[in-house]
Design a protein around this motif. Structure first.
Motif, PDB file in Angstrom:
ATOM      1  N   ALA A 137      19.921 -39.493  70.200  1.00 16.84           N
ATOM      2  CA  ALA A 137      18.583 -39.883  70.647  1.00 16.84           C
ATOM      3  C   ALA A 137      17.545 -39.766  69.532  1.00 16.84           C
ATOM      4  O   ALA A 137      16.609 -40.557  69.475  1.00 16.84           O
ATOM      5  CB  ALA A 137      18.164 -39.027  71.842  1.00 16.84           C
ATOM      6  N   GLU A 138      17.676 -38.780  68.655  1.00 19.25           N
ATOM      7  CA  GLU A 138      16.681 -38.570  67.610  1.00 19.25           C
ATOM      8  C   GLU A 138      16.819 -39.672  66.556  1.00 19.25           C
ATOM      9  O   GLU A 138      17.864 -39.810  65.926  1.00 19.25           O
ATOM     10  CB  GLU A 138      16.882 -37.183  66.992  1.00 19.25           C
ATOM     11  CG  GLU A 138      15.603 -36.552  66.431  1.00 19.25           C
ATOM     12  CD  GLU A 138      15.131 -37.261  65.187  1.00 19.25           C
ATOM     13  OE1 GLU A 138      13.932 -37.598  65.134  1.00 19.25           O
ATOM     14  OE2 GLU A 138      15.949 -37.490  64.289  1.00 19.25           O
ATOM     15  N   LYS A 139      15.787 -40.462  66.399  1.00 18.66           N
ATOM     16  CA  LYS A 139      15.907 -41.703  65.631  1.00 18.66           C
ATOM     17  C   LYS A 139      16.238 -41.471  64.159  1.00 18.66           C
ATOM     18  O   LYS A 139      16.952 -42.266  63.550  1.00 18.66           O
ATOM     19  CB  LYS A 139      14.644 -42.543  65.750  1.00 18.66           C
ATOM     20  CG  LYS A 139      13.396 -41.941  65.123  1.00 18.66           C
ATOM     21  CD  LYS A 139      12.207 -42.883  65.301  1.00 18.66           C
ATOM     22  CE  LYS A 139      10.962 -42.312  64.634  1.00 18.66           C
ATOM     23  NZ  LYS A 139       9.804 -43.230  64.795  1.00 18.66           N
ATOM     24  N   ASN A 140      15.735 -40.384  63.555  1.00 14.39           N
ATOM     25  CA  ASN A 140      16.021 -40.153  62.147  1.00 14.39           C
ATOM     26  C   ASN A 140      17.458 -39.682  61.934  1.00 14.39           C
ATOM     27  O   ASN A 140      18.093 -40.029  60.932  1.00 14.39           O
ATOM     28  CB  ASN A 140      15.031 -39.150  61.567  1.00 14.39           C
ATOM     29  CG  ASN A 140      13.616 -39.678  61.605  1.00 14.39           C
ATOM     30  OD1 ASN A 140      13.387 -40.860  61.393  1.00 14.39           O
ATOM     31  ND2 ASN A 140      12.663 -38.816  61.915  1.00 14.39           N
ATOM     32  N   CYS A 141      17.977 -38.909  62.877  1.00 16.29           N
ATOM     33  CA  CYS A 141      19.393 -38.529  62.805  1.00 16.29           C
ATOM     34  C   CYS A 141      20.266 -39.767  62.969  1.00 16.29           C
ATOM     35  O   CYS A 141      21.280 -39.929  62.276  1.00 16.29           O
ATOM     36  CB  CYS A 141      19.721 -37.516  63.906  1.00 16.29           C
ATOM     37  SG  CYS A 141      18.861 -35.941  63.738  1.00 16.29           S
ATOM     38  N   ALA A 142      19.885 -40.648  63.890  1.00 16.81           N
ATOM     39  CA  ALA A 142      20.634 -41.886  64.091  1.00 16.81           C
ATOM     40  C   ALA A 142      20.576 -42.768  62.850  1.00 16.81           C
ATOM     41  O   ALA A 142      21.556 -43.427  62.492  1.00 16.81           O
ATOM     42  CB  ALA A 142      20.080 -42.639  65.304  1.00 16.81           C
ATOM     43  N   ALA A 143      19.435 -42.767  62.159  1.00 18.36           N
ATOM     44  CA  ALA A 143      19.302 -43.550  60.929  1.00 18.36           C
ATOM     45  C   ALA A 143      20.248 -43.039  59.855  1.00 18.36           C
ATOM     46  O   ALA A 143      20.843 -43.816  59.100  1.00 18.36           O
ATOM     47  CB  ALA A 143      17.860 -43.494  60.425  1.00 18.36           C
ATOM     48  N   MET A 144      20.412 -41.720  59.786  1.00 18.24           N
ATOM     49  CA  MET A 144      21.327 -41.110  58.822  1.00 18.24           C
ATOM     50  C   MET A 144      22.752 -41.598  59.057  1.00 18.24           C
ATOM     51  O   MET A 144      23.472 -41.966  58.122  1.00 18.24           O
ATOM     52  CB  MET A 144      21.248 -39.587  58.968  1.00 18.24           C
ATOM     53  CG  MET A 144      22.175 -38.790  58.092  1.00 18.24           C
ATOM     54  SD  MET A 144      21.959 -36.998  58.363  1.00 18.24           S
ATOM     55  CE  MET A 144      22.568 -36.849  60.056  1.00 18.24           C
ATOM     56  N   LEU A 145      23.168 -41.635  60.321  1.00 21.30           N
ATOM     57  CA  LEU A 145      24.511 -42.095  60.660  1.00 21.30           C
ATOM     58  C   LEU A 145      24.664 -43.589  60.382  1.00 21.30           C
ATOM     59  O   LEU A 145      25.698 -44.032  59.862  1.00 21.30           O
ATOM     60  CB  LEU A 145      24.808 -41.803  62.130  1.00 21.30           C
ATOM     61  CG  LEU A 145      24.783 -40.333  62.557  1.00 21.30           C
ATOM     62  CD1 LEU A 145      25.084 -40.214  64.048  1.00 21.30           C
ATOM     63  CD2 LEU A 145      25.756 -39.504  61.748  1.00 21.30           C
ATOM     64  N   ALA A 146      23.651 -44.369  60.744  1.00 18.65           N
ATOM     65  CA  ALA A 146      23.715 -45.818  60.542  1.00 18.65           C
ATOM     66  C   ALA A 146      23.864 -46.169  59.063  1.00 18.65           C
ATOM     67  O   ALA A 146      24.628 -47.066  58.698  1.00 18.65           O
ATOM     68  CB  ALA A 146      22.473 -46.487  61.123  1.00 18.65           C
TER      69      ALA A 146
END
Length: 266
Positions: A137-146
């Motif tokens: 859910a946390e957008k910056n963590c998701a950006a790291m994975l993406a």
């Protein structure tokens, strides 16, 4: 694009709020956004046993499940071996939203091998040994994975070295072969239709054979809040990720905005 710093920044007990956004937007975020992934520390321990491609058991008996990623394809042995190579016998530090166990008693966490700046999830994604699950859910963590997954895709590493890594909606039989498995599917949406409480993104004209992504009515507000009303997908090429089921033709149920990536074009 500049490289991504994956060390988590801890901010007390705060979990930064974020609304869901598409993977297309996540992949475009730069270093500052990804580095701002805020995670609480949940403890540490030594890895004793690999349970499966996403889970391991610590010496103290806790079972840890990696947050934010899924295994690749149907080759469980290969994915399990990849996780083993990274963490087995190593001291690890756990970070995440909370340490409450899931219904199976597992602790969901972002995992860092002691001394490493990169999460285990990021390492597996960069090697092409995992896929983003779209449940971060946390957008910056998701950006790291993406960003990590994009690195492997660009370099054609691991799963991305295979031409069939992304299933084509024009070959529904290939998608059906992945029933019960987390899969990435790509194609052009021919029509968007609502039937009862479900919106169908149809990739073919034969509903008993062709692939469709389904969005429950309760999820529509999240898409609209992200500026992605279902009708906006019509005649667009999109990438969908999720577990394949069969209801006539192959289906993926979309429960999060991040499961759909708009690729553009017709």
């Amino acid at each position: 694009m500049s490289s991504v710093i994956t060390r988590p920044i801890l901010r007390g007990s705060a979990w930064l709020p974020a609304s869901a956004v598409s993977l297309q937007l996540l992949a475009c975020m730069g270093r500052a956004d990804a580095a701002d992934c805020a995670l609480d520390q949940q403890g540490e321990g030594r890895v004793a046993t690999i349970v499966d491609a996403r889970s391991f058991r610590l010496e103290d008996g806790r079972e840890i499940r990696l947050a934010g990623i899924e295994r690749t394809g149907t080759d469980g042995a290969s994915a399990r071996a990849a996780l083993s190579a990274v963490v087995e016998g190593r001291e690890v530090i756990l970070h995440g939203e909370n340490d409450a166990p899931d219904r199976y008693g597992r602790q969901l966490a972002f995992v860092f091998v002691a001394g490493s700046e990169h999460s285990v999830q990021t390492e597996l994604l960069r090697r092409g040994e995992a896929l983003i699950s779209s449940d971060t859910a946390e957008k910056n963590c998701a950006a790291m994975l993406a960003a990590a997954e994009q690195t492997a895709r660009d370099a054609k590493l691991g799963i991305w070295a295979e031409t069939a890594a992304i299933k084509n909606t024009e070959s529904p039989g290939d998608i059906l072969a992945a029933i019960g498995h987390f899969t990435v599917v790509e194609g052009r949406v021919l029509s968007v239709r609502q039937a009862g409480s479900v919106t169908y993104l149809n990739f073919g004209r034969n509903w008993t054979q062709d692939f469709a992504a389904t969005i429950p009515r309760r999820i529509i507000p999240a898409f609209e809040g992200a500026g992605l009303g279902p009708k906006s997908f019509e005649n667009k090429r999109i990438r969908v990720r999720g577990v394949v089921s069969s209801r006539g033709g192959p289906r993926i149920e979309v429960l999060r905005v991040g499961q759909i990536e708009v690729l553009g074009g017709k």
